[in-house]
Design a protein around this motif. Structure first.
Motif, PDB file in Angstrom:
ATOM      1  N   LYS A  64       0.838  -1.194   0.000  1.00  0.00           N
ATOM      2  CA  LYS A  64       0.000   0.000   0.000  1.00  0.00           C
ATOM      3  C   LYS A  64       0.882   1.257   0.000  1.00  0.00           C
ATOM      4  O   LYS A  64       0.635   2.212  -0.755  1.00  0.00           O
ATOM      5  N   ILE A  65       1.921   1.220   0.833  1.00  0.00           N
ATOM      6  CA  ILE A  65       2.825   2.389   0.898  1.00  0.00           C
ATOM      7  C   ILE A  65       3.514   2.582  -0.462  1.00  0.00           C
ATOM      8  O   ILE A  65       3.595   3.684  -0.992  1.00  0.00           O
ATOM      9  N   ILE A  66       3.982   1.468  -1.022  1.00  0.00           N
ATOM     10  CA  ILE A  66       4.676   1.564  -2.325  1.00  0.00           C
ATOM     11  C   ILE A  66       3.721   2.128  -3.393  1.00  0.00           C
ATOM     12  O   ILE A  66       4.096   3.016  -4.166  1.00  0.00           O
ATOM     13  N   ASN A  67       2.473   1.628  -3.397  1.00  0.00           N
ATOM     14  CA  ASN A  67       1.501   2.120  -4.396  1.00  0.00           C
ATOM     15  C   ASN A  67       1.285   3.627  -4.243  1.00  0.00           C
ATOM     16  O   ASN A  67       1.197   4.358  -5.239  1.00  0.00           O
ATOM     17  N   GLY A  68       1.210   4.079  -2.991  1.00  0.00           N
ATOM     18  CA  GLY A  68       1.017   5.514  -2.728  1.00  0.00           C
ATOM     19  C   GLY A  68       2.185   6.319  -3.290  1.00  0.00           C
ATOM     20  O   GLY A  68       1.994   7.361  -3.936  1.00  0.00           O
ATOM     21  N   ILE A  69       3.399   5.825  -3.072  1.00  0.00           N
ATOM     22  CA  ILE A  69       4.581   6.551  -3.574  1.00  0.00           C
ATOM     23  C   ILE A  69       4.563   6.566  -5.106  1.00  0.00           C
ATOM     24  O   ILE A  69       4.857   7.586  -5.739  1.00  0.00           O
ATOM     25  N   CYS A  70       4.192   5.422  -5.690  1.00  0.00           N
ATOM     26  CA  CYS A  70       4.158   5.348  -7.164  1.00  0.00           C
ATOM     27  C   CYS A  70       3.167   6.372  -7.717  1.00  0.00           C
ATOM     28  O   CYS A  70       3.459   7.045  -8.717  1.00  0.00           O
ATOM     29  N   ARG A  71       2.000   6.495  -7.070  1.00  0.00           N
ATOM     30  CA  ARG A  71       1.002   7.474  -7.548  1.00  0.00           C
ATOM     31  C   ARG A  71       1.587   8.882  -7.512  1.00  0.00           C
ATOM     32  O   ARG A  71       1.454   9.664  -8.445  1.00  0.00           O
ATOM     33  N   ASP A  72       2.305   9.156  -6.413  1.00  0.00           N
ATOM     34  CA  ASP A  72       2.906  10.478  -6.281  1.00  0.00           C
ATOM     35  C   ASP A  72       3.980  10.720  -7.356  1.00  0.00           C
ATOM     36  O   ASP A  72       4.040  11.793  -7.959  1.00  0.00           O
ATOM     37  N   ASP A 122       5.471  13.096 -12.593  1.00  0.00           N
ATOM     38  CA  ASP A 122       6.170  12.685 -13.809  1.00  0.00           C
ATOM     39  C   ASP A 122       7.622  12.261 -13.541  1.00  0.00           C
ATOM     40  O   ASP A 122       8.520  12.535 -14.343  1.00  0.00           O
ATOM     41  N   ILE A 123       7.827  11.632 -12.417  1.00  0.00           N
ATOM     42  CA  ILE A 123       9.183  11.158 -12.083  1.00  0.00           C
ATOM     43  C   ILE A 123       9.291   9.694 -12.514  1.00  0.00           C
ATOM     44  O   ILE A 123       8.414   8.883 -12.226  1.00  0.00           O
TER      45      ILE A 123
END
Ligand code: PEP
Ligand code: MG
Length: 571
Positions: A404-412, A417-418
């Motif tokens: 869940k944490i990883i998914n949140g970071i990916c969305r950010d 656009d990183i």
């Protein structure tokens, strides 16, 4: 026998050549023509830079283009161009009316004292660089020639108070049997270069220059840090034998350097290495590793005064990914607690630290620290073949929380656009009995398993891995651990994911036949064990490991297993 720090393995036997430090007696007489002295200094700097570049080329050739080690010398060019240094010298000439040599001497001593006050290994190395630069610069101004080490007799053992990088560039390394010095340690440039050139070296041997005379016979044991001056015939005989055995082993292992990791009957497995920083990634590749199965990131957090920033971590992970050039890099998230304390984090002392606030438990509590690390890893994943690995998992809930944490970071990252690897693989270490027992369920949650036998053994057998009173019970060859390993690999394969092992047992020659029979996909071992492990794997056929495993599975005691396997590998 004399003792020092063994910094480059191997045994060297030969005749001593003592390199006395060039004295550089510097006149302290005051001068009137300051301009002439400034010119003299500037000319010497130019000559120094030219000479340094020649030395870098020579060293690079000697190391077959390994520029990283040659660049050790290049550091001196940066040092000499440093405005703080040049303005210090020029001010000592113009204001204090010192001659150029004395001004260089004083400025270098002042810089050395600044670096010495930091009191750490890297800074101490800077001091050695400044000393080398000082001596060479003064020698240029005094018109002195280098100590000529370009033509040495066969089997020369170099003895010096300190070995400077500039000396190694000029050394006729083919004829050097060993290096011994009074100063220097494992991280000094002399050690790095000795290792790169495969010359046995023992450093920090107290008063060696006065304990040996030119031409005397000497033995250097770089693995144990031992030096024998004028050895007795029996010591000489023993060491000649040891040297022969060591040299033959190295030669034999070298045959495996560019080979694939395959069993005798052609089954391919992956052979990776365990590392603690990005520099070790390069060493791992050089040592024949096919990738990294465990990057212990806690070392980036230890030996520091404060948390590493996202940028610092990103740079380190990116550096490793780039060095690996497409090879797999498995980055394990922060695994602190247990026996790994990080003082500035102010963790409270616990009664049972190995059963306490450790690894993923800490990270899921300090999501700020965890997020910073995961962001750094994800950003670095744009530059290579990175996988994320979570330590100390005991439940599916923890894995889901991490995802869940990883998914949140990916969305950010997407929003900003990183770049990052959108297919990045997420795996877990199986190193607790809970994870082993639930491996069938966990396998459906992740992309890979890596078995951490160091912890799995301690938790399965309830034996503290660092307690010498119960060390006799600590063995990954205990049937309970072996059955657990078999089960974990089966669960991974039933779910269609890969199982690796990054605990020390992956390099245990007694364990290897069992792991091959269980179908382990990846062995990840200490860098120094890569070739031995490849050789060991190559020695077994599927038929042999099947028969051995069947016998082992019938034993109920660790002693039976270890005795039987020791006999098998001795055959
Ligand atoms: C292990 O537990 O086997 C492992 C590889 O991790 P560490 O030794 O860092 O705990
Ligand atoms: Mg562990």
């Amino acid at each position: 026998m004399l003792r020092g720090i063994g910094t480059s393995k191997g045994i060297g036997i030969g005749k001593a050549l003592i390199i006395h430090k060039c004295k550089n007696a510097v006149s302290r007489a005051k001068i009137n023509d300051t301009e002439a002295e400034v010119d003299k200094f500037n000319e010497a700097v130019e000559k120094f830079i030219q000479e340094t570049n020649e030395l870098v080329d020579k060293l690079s050739q000697k190391l077959n283009g390994d520029d990283k080690n040659a660049l050790v010398l290049k550091n001196q060019e940066y040092l000499i161009r440093d405005p703080e240094f040049t303005s210090g010298v020029i001010s000592a000439i113009t204001n204090d009316k010192l001659n150029a040599e004395a001004a260089v001497e004083d400025t270098c001593e002042m810089l050395k004292n600044i670096f010495l006050s930091f009191n750490n290994d890297t800074m101490t190395q800077r001091v050695a660089d400044i000393e080398d630069m000082k001596q060479r610069l003064i020698a240029i101004m005094q018109g002195q020639k280098h100590i000529d080490l370009t033509k040495l007799s066969d089997n020369t053992v170099i003895i010096a108070d300190e070995i400077h990088p500039s000396m190694t560039a000029n050394m006729d390394t083919e004829h050097i049997a060993g290096i011994i010095s009074e100063k220097g340690g494992d991280t000094s440039h002399a050690s790095i270069l000795a290792r790169a050139l495969e010359i046995p070296a023992v450093l920090s041997v107290k008063d060696i220059c006065s304990k040996i005379a030119e031409g005397e016979e000497v033995i250097v044991d770089g693995a144990y840090g031992e030096v024998f001056v004028n050895p007795t015939p029996i010591t000489l005989k023993i060491y000649n034998k040891k040297k022969k055995a060591y040299d033959e082993r190295v030669k034999e292992l070298k045959k495996y350097i560019d080979k694939q990791t395959v069993t005798r009957d052609g089954r391919k497995v992956m052979l990776a290495a365990n590392i603690g920083n990005a520099d070790e990634a390069a060493k791992a590749v050089k040592a024949g590793a096919e990738g990294i199965g465990l990057f212990r990131t806690e070392f980036l957090f230890m030996n520091k005064q404060a948390l590493p920033t996202e940028e610092e971590q990103y740079n380190e992970y990116k550096k490793a990914a780039v060095v690996l050039d497409g090879r797999q890099l498995t980055i394990r998230t922060l695994d602190i607690g247990g026996d790994k304390d990080i003082p500035y984090m102010g963790l409270t002392k616990e009664l049972n630290p190995f059963l306490g606030y450790r690894a993923i438990r800490f990270c899921l509590d300090r999501v700020d620290i965890f997020t910073t690390q995961l962001r750094a890893v994800l950003r670095a994943s744009a530059y290579g073949n990175i996988r994320i690995m979570i330590p100390m998992i005991t439940s599916v809930t923890e894995v889901q929380a991490v995802k869940k944490i990883i998914n949140g970071i990916c969305r950010d990252l997407d929003k900003k656009d990183i770049k990052y690897d959108k297919d990045i693989k997420i795996g877990v270490m199986i190193e607790t009995p809970a994870a082993a027992i639930m491996a069938d369920v966990l396998a459906h949650e992740v992309d890979f398993f890596s078995i951490g036998t160091n912890d799995l053994t301690q938790y399965t057998l309830a034996v503290d891995r660092g307690n010498e009173n119960v060390a006799y019970l600590y063995s990954a060859l205990n049937p309970a651990v072996i059955r657990s390993i078999k089960h974990i690999i089966e669960c991974a394969h039933n779910a269609g994911i890969e199982a690796g092992m990054c605990g020390e047992a992956a390099a245990d020659e007694r364990m290897i036949p069992l792991l091959l029979n269980f179908g382990l996909d990846e062995f990840s071992v200490t860098v120094s064990r890569v070739l031995e492990t490849r050789k060991e794997i190559a020695s077994w056929s599927s038929k042999e490991v099947k028969e051995i495993t069947e016998n082992v599975m019938n034993y109920s005691e660790e002693k039976e297993v270890s005795n039987y396997l020791s006999d098998c590998i001795a055959k």
